[in-house]
Design a protein around this motif. Sequence first.
Motif, PDB file in Angstrom:
ATOM      1  N   LEU A 212       0.824  -1.206   0.000  1.00 23.74           N
ATOM      2  CA  LEU A 212       0.000   0.000   0.000  1.00 23.74           C
ATOM      3  C   LEU A 212       0.858   1.256   0.000  1.00 23.74           C
ATOM      4  O   LEU A 212       0.554   2.237  -0.683  1.00 23.74           O
ATOM      5  CB  LEU A 212      -0.950   0.004   1.202  1.00 23.74           C
ATOM      6  CG  LEU A 212      -1.801   1.273   1.367  1.00 23.74           C
ATOM      7  CD1 LEU A 212      -2.675   1.525   0.143  1.00 23.74           C
ATOM      8  CD2 LEU A 212      -2.657   1.181   2.629  1.00 23.74           C
ATOM      9  N   VAL A 213       1.944   1.240   0.762  1.00 25.48           N
ATOM     10  CA  VAL A 213       2.829   2.408   0.826  1.00 25.48           C
ATOM     11  C   VAL A 213       3.430   2.686  -0.548  1.00 25.48           C
ATOM     12  O   VAL A 213       3.486   3.834  -1.000  1.00 25.48           O
ATOM     13  CB  VAL A 213       3.934   2.198   1.880  1.00 25.48           C
ATOM     14  CG1 VAL A 213       4.966   3.325   1.805  1.00 25.48           C
ATOM     15  CG2 VAL A 213       3.339   2.121   3.278  1.00 25.48           C
ATOM     16  N   VAL A 214       3.893   1.634  -1.229  1.00 22.06           N
ATOM     17  CA  VAL A 214       4.460   1.800  -2.572  1.00 22.06           C
ATOM     18  C   VAL A 214       3.401   2.352  -3.528  1.00 22.06           C
ATOM     19  O   VAL A 214       3.658   3.278  -4.298  1.00 22.06           O
ATOM     20  CB  VAL A 214       5.022   0.467  -3.097  1.00 22.06           C
ATOM     21  CG1 VAL A 214       5.476   0.602  -4.551  1.00 22.06           C
ATOM     22  CG2 VAL A 214       6.174  -0.001  -2.216  1.00 22.06           C
ATOM     23  N   ALA A 215       2.204   1.792  -3.473  1.00 21.46           N
ATOM     24  CA  ALA A 215       1.126   2.262  -4.343  1.00 21.46           C
ATOM     25  C   ALA A 215       0.789   3.725  -4.060  1.00 21.46           C
ATOM     26  O   ALA A 215       0.556   4.515  -4.987  1.00 21.46           O
ATOM     27  CB  ALA A 215      -0.113   1.385  -4.154  1.00 21.46           C
ATOM     28  N   GLU A 216       0.753   4.101  -2.789  1.00 25.98           N
ATOM     29  CA  GLU A 216       0.469   5.499  -2.429  1.00 25.98           C
ATOM     30  C   GLU A 216       1.563   6.435  -2.942  1.00 25.98           C
ATOM     31  O   GLU A 216       1.280   7.503  -3.500  1.00 25.98           O
ATOM     32  CB  GLU A 216       0.344   5.631  -0.916  1.00 25.98           C
ATOM     33  CG  GLU A 216      -0.930   5.033  -0.348  1.00 25.98           C
ATOM     34  CD  GLU A 216      -0.976   5.118   1.165  1.00 25.98           C
ATOM     35  OE1 GLU A 216      -2.083   5.141   1.711  1.00 25.98           O
ATOM     36  OE2 GLU A 216       0.101   5.164   1.802  1.00 25.98           O
ATOM     37  N   GLN A 217       2.815   6.037  -2.744  1.00 22.83           N
ATOM     38  CA  GLN A 217       3.930   6.884  -3.173  1.00 22.83           C
ATOM     39  C   GLN A 217       3.884   7.144  -4.678  1.00 22.83           C
ATOM     40  O   GLN A 217       3.999   8.289  -5.134  1.00 22.83           O
ATOM     41  CB  GLN A 217       5.263   6.225  -2.788  1.00 22.83           C
ATOM     42  CG  GLN A 217       5.535   6.208  -1.296  1.00 22.83           C
ATOM     43  CD  GLN A 217       6.696   5.310  -0.927  1.00 22.83           C
ATOM     44  OE1 GLN A 217       7.065   4.392  -1.681  1.00 22.83           O
ATOM     45  NE2 GLN A 217       7.298   5.556   0.226  1.00 22.83           N
ATOM     46  N   PHE A 218       3.712   6.077  -5.445  1.00 26.86           N
ATOM     47  CA  PHE A 218       3.752   6.225  -6.889  1.00 26.86           C
ATOM     48  C   PHE A 218       2.443   6.769  -7.455  1.00 26.86           C
ATOM     49  O   PHE A 218       2.440   7.376  -8.528  1.00 26.86           O
ATOM     50  CB  PHE A 218       4.177   4.911  -7.538  1.00 26.86           C
ATOM     51  CG  PHE A 218       5.664   4.691  -7.456  1.00 26.86           C
ATOM     52  CD1 PHE A 218       6.482   5.040  -8.514  1.00 26.86           C
ATOM     53  CD2 PHE A 218       6.236   4.184  -6.303  1.00 26.86           C
ATOM     54  CE1 PHE A 218       7.853   4.881  -8.431  1.00 26.86           C
ATOM     55  CE2 PHE A 218       7.605   4.021  -6.207  1.00 26.86           C
ATOM     56  CZ  PHE A 218       8.423   4.370  -7.270  1.00 26.86           C
ATOM     57  N   GLY A 219       1.347   6.592  -6.722  1.00 22.29           N
ATOM     58  CA  GLY A 219       0.111   7.258  -7.112  1.00 22.29           C
ATOM     59  C   GLY A 219       0.253   8.767  -7.027  1.00 22.29           C
ATOM     60  O   GLY A 219      -0.207   9.503  -7.902  1.00 22.29           O
ATOM     61  N   LEU A 220       0.905   9.245  -5.966  1.00 26.76           N
ATOM     62  CA  LEU A 220       1.135  10.680  -5.820  1.00 26.76           C
ATOM     63  C   LEU A 220       2.126  11.201  -6.859  1.00 26.76           C
ATOM     64  O   LEU A 220       1.940  12.284  -7.427  1.00 26.76           O
ATOM     65  CB  LEU A 220       1.657  10.986  -4.414  1.00 26.76           C
ATOM     66  CG  LEU A 220       0.633  10.959  -3.279  1.00 26.76           C
ATOM     67  CD1 LEU A 220       1.327  11.152  -1.939  1.00 26.76           C
ATOM     68  CD2 LEU A 220      -0.427  12.029  -3.476  1.00 26.76           C
ATOM     69  N   LEU A 221       3.192  10.430  -7.116  1.00 27.43           N
ATOM     70  CA  LEU A 221       4.167  10.859  -8.118  1.00 27.43           C
ATOM     71  C   LEU A 221       3.522  10.967  -9.496  1.00 27.43           C
ATOM     72  O   LEU A 221       3.757  11.926 -10.235  1.00 27.43           O
ATOM     73  CB  LEU A 221       5.344   9.878  -8.156  1.00 27.43           C
ATOM     74  CG  LEU A 221       6.315   9.953  -6.972  1.00 27.43           C
ATOM     75  CD1 LEU A 221       7.248   8.751  -6.968  1.00 27.43           C
ATOM     76  CD2 LEU A 221       7.116  11.256  -7.021  1.00 27.43           C
ATOM     77  N   GLU A 222       2.684  10.000  -9.844  1.00 21.53           N
ATOM     78  CA  GLU A 222       2.002  10.039 -11.136  1.00 21.53           C
ATOM     79  C   GLU A 222       1.033  11.209 -11.197  1.00 21.53           C
ATOM     80  O   GLU A 222       0.889  11.853 -12.246  1.00 21.53           O
ATOM     81  CB  GLU A 222       1.269   8.716 -11.379  1.00 21.53           C
ATOM     82  CG  GLU A 222       0.423   8.670 -12.633  1.00 21.53           C
ATOM     83  CD  GLU A 222       1.216   8.752 -13.926  1.00 21.53           C
ATOM     84  OE1 GLU A 222       0.607   9.074 -14.970  1.00 21.53           O
ATOM     85  OE2 GLU A 222       2.438   8.481 -13.908  1.00 21.53           O
ATOM     86  N   ALA A 223       0.374  11.509 -10.096  1.00 21.96           N
ATOM     87  CA  ALA A 223      -0.537  12.658 -10.073  1.00 21.96           C
ATOM     88  C   ALA A 223       0.223  13.975 -10.257  1.00 21.96           C
ATOM     89  O   ALA A 223      -0.263  14.899 -10.905  1.00 21.96           O
ATOM     90  CB  ALA A 223      -1.316  12.677  -8.755  1.00 21.96           C
ATOM     91  N   ALA A 224       1.417  14.048  -9.686  1.00 23.19           N
ATOM     92  CA  ALA A 224       2.205  15.275  -9.786  1.00 23.19           C
ATOM     93  C   ALA A 224       2.880  15.423 -11.142  1.00 23.19           C
ATOM     94  O   ALA A 224       3.053  16.541 -11.638  1.00 23.19           O
ATOM     95  CB  ALA A 224       3.266  15.297  -8.684  1.00 23.19           C
ATOM     96  N   PHE A 225       3.257  14.268 -11.754  1.00 25.30           N
ATOM     97  CA  PHE A 225       3.971  14.288 -13.029  1.00 25.30           C
ATOM     98  C   PHE A 225       3.311  13.290 -13.986  1.00 25.30           C
ATOM     99  O   PHE A 225       3.895  12.267 -14.344  1.00 25.30           O
ATOM    100  CB  PHE A 225       5.445  13.932 -12.819  1.00 25.30           C
ATOM    101  CG  PHE A 225       6.138  14.771 -11.782  1.00 25.30           C
ATOM    102  CD1 PHE A 225       6.599  16.041 -12.086  1.00 25.30           C
ATOM    103  CD2 PHE A 225       6.306  14.297 -10.480  1.00 25.30           C
ATOM    104  CE1 PHE A 225       7.224  16.821 -11.129  1.00 25.30           C
ATOM    105  CE2 PHE A 225       6.928  15.060  -9.516  1.00 25.30           C
ATOM    106  CZ  PHE A 225       7.389  16.337  -9.835  1.00 25.30           C
ATOM    107  N   PRO A 226       2.069  13.552 -14.384  1.00 26.26           N
ATOM    108  CA  PRO A 226       1.313  12.568 -15.174  1.00 26.26           C
ATOM    109  C   PRO A 226       2.003  12.206 -16.479  1.00 26.26           C
ATOM    110  O   PRO A 226       2.501  13.070 -17.201  1.00 26.26           O
ATOM    111  CB  PRO A 226      -0.027  13.276 -15.427  1.00 26.26           C
ATOM    112  CG  PRO A 226       0.234  14.720 -15.185  1.00 26.26           C
ATOM    113  CD  PRO A 226       1.297  14.781 -14.152  1.00 26.26           C
ATOM    114  N   GLY A 227       2.046  10.891 -16.736  1.00 25.19           N
ATOM    115  CA  GLY A 227       2.643  10.396 -17.968  1.00 25.19           C
ATOM    116  C   GLY A 227       4.146  10.326 -17.966  1.00 25.19           C
ATOM    117  O   GLY A 227       4.749   9.973 -18.977  1.00 25.19           O
ATOM    118  N   ARG A 228       4.776  10.623 -16.802  1.00 27.46           N
ATOM    119  CA  ARG A 228       6.242  10.624 -16.760  1.00 27.46           C
ATOM    120  C   ARG A 228       6.813   9.642 -15.750  1.00 27.46           C
ATOM    121  O   ARG A 228       8.044   9.553 -15.609  1.00 27.46           O
ATOM    122  CB  ARG A 228       6.760  12.033 -16.409  1.00 27.46           C
ATOM    123  CG  ARG A 228       6.542  13.081 -17.497  1.00 27.46           C
ATOM    124  CD  ARG A 228       7.184  14.396 -17.083  1.00 27.46           C
ATOM    125  NE  ARG A 228       8.614  14.232 -16.809  1.00 27.46           N
ATOM    126  CZ  ARG A 228       9.332  15.077 -16.074  1.00 27.46           C
ATOM    127  NH1 ARG A 228       8.755  16.127 -15.500  1.00 27.46           N
ATOM    128  NH2 ARG A 228      10.625  14.874 -15.888  1.00 27.46           N
TER     129      ARG A 228
END
Length: 354
Positions: free
Chosen positions: A87-103
């Motif tokens: 869950l922690v990994v999913a949360e971290q990368f969910g936020l990163l994708e939201a901040a930098f979509p498509g990257r």
Amino acid sequence: MSDLSLSVLDLVPVRTDQSTSDAIAASLALARTADALGYTRYWLAEHHNMPAVAATNPPVLIGMVASATERIRVGSGGVMLPNHAPLVVAEQFGLLEAAFPGRIDLGIGRAPGTDPVTSYALRHGAGGVSDEAVSRFPEYVENVLAMMEPEGVGVSVAGRTHALKATPVARSVPTIWLLGSSDYSARLAAEKGMPYVFAHHFSGSGTAEALELYRQSFRPSPELAEPRTFLTVNAVVAPDADEAERLALPNLLMMLSLRTGAPLGPQLLVEEAEKVEVPDAHRPLLEAMRAKWVVGDPASAREQLETLATTYGVDEVMVHPVAAAHVGTDPTTSPTREETLSLLSRVGDRPLAV
């Protein structure tokens, strides 16, 4: 070679003349160089408790690198999933994708990325003892995949189903890759229809077998219709071959210490490494490791990359630029690593496409 994509793997090396802060500054400069030169992606590794490696936390580094660059994809190469709660990994990368979509890329591995004592300290706090975390790796991968989806997953507790999402309103998800240096991850990636990367830079053997197993066993998934793969390789490129060999020596000595159980320290500068006496008994191992690397002048390096890509049937190679620094180098920079990327950036007769 004009169709070959190049990417970058970074362990954020720490030299004898650097602090952790210096090493991060040098890697951010390297990432900006890769971005400007047209490299496809920039991945950060996960290693713990190593004197010569500052890449302990890929999500933190990814946020730094993505903020410092404009177009290059940024990801983990990789997150060692048994060290962390899914869950922690999913949360971290969910936020990163939201901040930098498509990257954002999420590369997942199952190795400890450290020594047994540090591994125990990591995994004891992430879901139990090490053996249990490793044995549940396929389940952890499935959990991360599910929790990253916009609709999330349903978790049953005490007879009731509760919604669980990595982030409240996801518009996109990172590309999720499996990483490995053996056939285990190749089989798992093929079974789940996921893209797969072979750590040729670390293993250097079994590459062809693992990639062939992945391709032959691949089952299409909603996310991926056909196998998608590339490999990593250590690279040192300089204007002339002799200088490239000099720049490769400190990292070769560090890998020799790692393989022979010798004490580890920060990465040596070139002039420091040239004073080291390698025991005759260790020279065959040193030469065998060197033979797996791309080292040379630009023309030779391009030829070596072309051979790698052709041999293993890939259209992308991720280079791990391991060129060392000379005495007197600004500690906040890594000019020889940047030079490796710059000299490789002209593939064939034209620059990398941005």
